[in-house]
Design an enzyme around this catalytic site. Structure first.
Site, mmCIF file in Angstrom:
data_model
loop_
_atom_site.group_PDB
_atom_site.id
_atom_site.type_symbol
_atom_site.label_atom_id
_atom_site.label_comp_id
_atom_site.label_asym_id
_atom_site.label_seq_id
_atom_site.Cartn_x
_atom_site.Cartn_y
_atom_site.Cartn_z
ATOM 1 N N GLU A 70 0.752 -1.165 0.023
ATOM 2 C CA GLU A 70 0.015 0.114 -0.026
ATOM 3 C C GLU A 70 0.877 1.314 0.122
ATOM 4 O O GLU A 70 0.475 2.227 -0.539
ATOM 5 C CB GLU A 70 -0.988 0.002 1.341
ATOM 6 N N CYS A 225 -12.083 1.948 -15.351
ATOM 7 C CA CYS A 225 -12.622 3.240 -15.044
ATOM 8 C C CYS A 225 -11.337 4.200 -14.932
ATOM 9 O O CYS A 225 -11.008 4.752 -14.055
ATOM 10 C CB CYS A 225 -13.387 3.629 -13.663
ATOM 11 N N CYS A 232 -16.275 2.151 -20.798
ATOM 12 C CA CYS A 232 -17.540 2.085 -20.001
ATOM 13 C C CYS A 232 -18.298 0.776 -20.430
ATOM 14 O O CYS A 232 -19.160 0.323 -19.550
ATOM 15 C CB CYS A 232 -18.322 3.463 -20.481
ATOM 16 N N CYS A 235 -17.560 -1.847 -17.941
ATOM 17 C CA CYS A 235 -17.855 -1.401 -16.471
ATOM 18 C C CYS A 235 -19.092 -2.158 -15.925
ATOM 19 O O CYS A 235 -20.323 -1.958 -16.357
ATOM 20 C CB CYS A 235 -17.936 -0.140 -16.249
#
Length: 382
Positions: A70, A225, A232, A235
C-alpha cells in the site's frame, strides 16, 4: 483481494479458493438503484471474474506485505511496484527485519520509486511497531493512524486486506470511480469534496467480503474506469453511472487547477579518482532526497568551483560538461548540469566520513541514490 467470502484472519487470506460462477443481474438506473446494495453486489461479481487475484502481496497475504504494498502503491502504478516489492521482501521479509535494517539499505531498496519520504516513514513506523506493538502492525485504526506515513485510506486498506475488517478506503482510483458514478463535481483533493466522497465510501461498505471489496474498487479504477479513455462498456456500474448517463466521463473527476512549474537549475560534480571511484555526498536529513547519497551539488558554476577548491587543489578547469538532464518533480522541474572531473590530488577532508565517501561502481547498487543521479552514473560518458 480475499479468496473467501468471510475470511476471519490473515492466516487464511492467501489461500486459493474455487470461484463460483456468478450471474450478473441488470442494475436499474441510478434514480431507482439502491446504491448501498446494488453497487457492492455488481462490483464484487465483476471482481470474481475480472479482478486481480495474483498480485505478489496477495500470496501470502500478511499485514506486513499488505502495508508495504500500500505504501509503495501511493503515487505509483502496480506494474512499476511489483519488481520493487519482490526485491524488498526478499531482502527484508518481515517487519522486524525492516526495523533492524540500516537506513541506507532501506533507501537503496526504494531507490527509483521516488517520494523517498514514504521509505523513511516506513522504516520509522517499523521501529515504532517494535517498541509499541510487539513487532506487529496494530489491528486498530487509531494505532495505525499514529504511525508515520499511514493515513486514513492506507489504514483502511491494511485493516480490510490483512484481517478482513470492514474499513473504507479512498485512494486516487476510488475517488475517480465515485466521482463518476455519483456525478460529484469539483477537484477531489478539496476538503469539501473529499468529505463527501468519504461519506459515500462508508455508505457503500458491504458487511461481507470487505477485503475483496477494497481490491475490487482499486481494480475497477485501475483497469476499467481509467483516467483517460475509460472502458464504460466493460464497467459493471455503467447503468448506475451519472457521468456516463450525462456524457461527462471526460470531465469527472475535475482536475486540479494547473499551474506552470518553475524551473530550477543545479550543477552536479561527477568526481572520479584514479581507482575509478566516484565521490558521493550525503543529502541533509530534511528536504529534497533527504538522507540519500547524491553527487556534490551547487546552484551554479561559480559556487561549484568554490566548493571544489575547498576540497581539492586543482583540476576544476578541466571539467567536462555532459548533456544537461531535466528531472520533474510535483512542484517544479530541475535542470541538472553534470560536470565530470578526474581527481588526482585528495585533501584529507575528503577521507570517508558521514557526509562524503568514495564509492566503487559495485557499491552503488547498495546505496539509496536519487533516480537522476543513478542515471548520470550509469551514462557511458559519466
Amino acid at each position: 483481494m480475499s479468496r473467501q467470502a468471510n475470511r476471519a484472519t490473515a492466516a487464511t487470506a492467501g489461500q486459493p479458493r474455487k470461484r463460483r460462477a456468478t450471474r450478473a443481474t441488470p442494475c436499474p438506473p441510478v434514480s431507482t438503484c439502491d446504491a448501498s446494495n446494488v453497487i457492492p453486489e455488481r462490483l464484487l461479481e465483476w471482481f470474481d471474474r475480472h479482478g486481480r487475484h495474483d498480485l505478489p502481496w496477495q500470496h501470502p497475504r500478511t499485514p506486513y506485505r499488505v502495508w508495504l504494498s500500500e505504501v509503495m502503491l501511493q503515487q505509483t502504478q502496480v506494474s512499476v511496484v511489483i519488481d520493487y516489492f519482490n526485491r524488498f521482501v526478499t531482502a527484508l521479509p518481515d517487519l522486524p527485519a525492516l526495523a533492524a535494517a540500516p537506513q541506507d539499505q532501506v533507501l537503496a531498496l526504494w531507490s527509483g520509486l521516488g517520494y523517498y519520504t514514504r521509505a523513511r516513514h516506513l522504516h520509522t513506523a517499523a521501529k515504532l511497531c517494535m517498541e509499541r506493538h510487539a513487532g506487529e502492525l496494530p489491528r486498530d485504526i487509531d494505532a495505525l493512524l499514529a504511525l508515520p506515513g499511514i493515513g486514513r485510506s492506507t489504514a483502511g486498506a491494511i485493516l480490510s486486506q490483512s484481517w478482513n475488517d470492514p474499513a473504507p478506503i479512498l485512494d486516487g482510483n476510488v475517488k475517480r470511480v465515485l466521482c463518476r458514478v455519483f456525478g460529484i463535481a469539483g477537484w477531489p483533493g478539496t476538503p469539501a469534496v473529499e468529505k463527501q466522497l468519504w461519506t459515500i465510501a462508508e455508505t457503500l461498505l458491504p458487511r461481507e467480503r470487505p477485503a475483496d471489496w477494497t481490491q475490487a474498487q482499486m481494480d475497477l479504477g485501475a483497469t476499467v474506469c481509467t483516467h483517460a479513455n475509460p472502458d464504460c462498456k466493460a464497467c459493471p456500474l455503467r447503468e448506475a453511472c451519472v457521468a456516463r448517463a450525462k456524457g461527462r466521463t471526460s470531465e469527472l473527476p475535475a482536475p486540479r487547477a494547473a499551474k506552470p512549474l518553475p524551473l530550477r537549475e543545479a550543477h552536479m560534480l561527477i568526481l572520479r579518482d584514479g581507482d575509478g571511484r566516484v565521490l558521493l555526498e550525503r543529502r541533509p536529513p530534511v528536504g529534497l532526497w533527504a538522507s540519500l547519497w547524491s553527487l556534490p551539488e551547487q546552484p551554479d558554476l561559480e559556487q561549484s568551483r568554490r566548493w571544489y577548491h575547498r576540497h581539492f587543489q586543482s583540476g576544476f578547469d578541466h571539467a567536462q560538461p555532459l548533456q544537461p538532464l531535466l528531472h520533474g518533480f510535483s512542484h517544479y522541474k530541475l535542470k541538472i548540469q553534470p560536470l565530470v572531473i578526474a581527481v588526482n590530488v585528495e585533501r584529507a577532508v575528503i577521507a570517508d566520513n558521514g557526509q562524503l565517501r568514495w564509492t566503487t561502481p559495485a557499491e552503488l547498487s547498495g546505496l539509496g541514490l536519487p533516480a537522476p543521479v543513478r542515471k548520470l552514473l550509469q551514462e557511458p560518458k559519466a
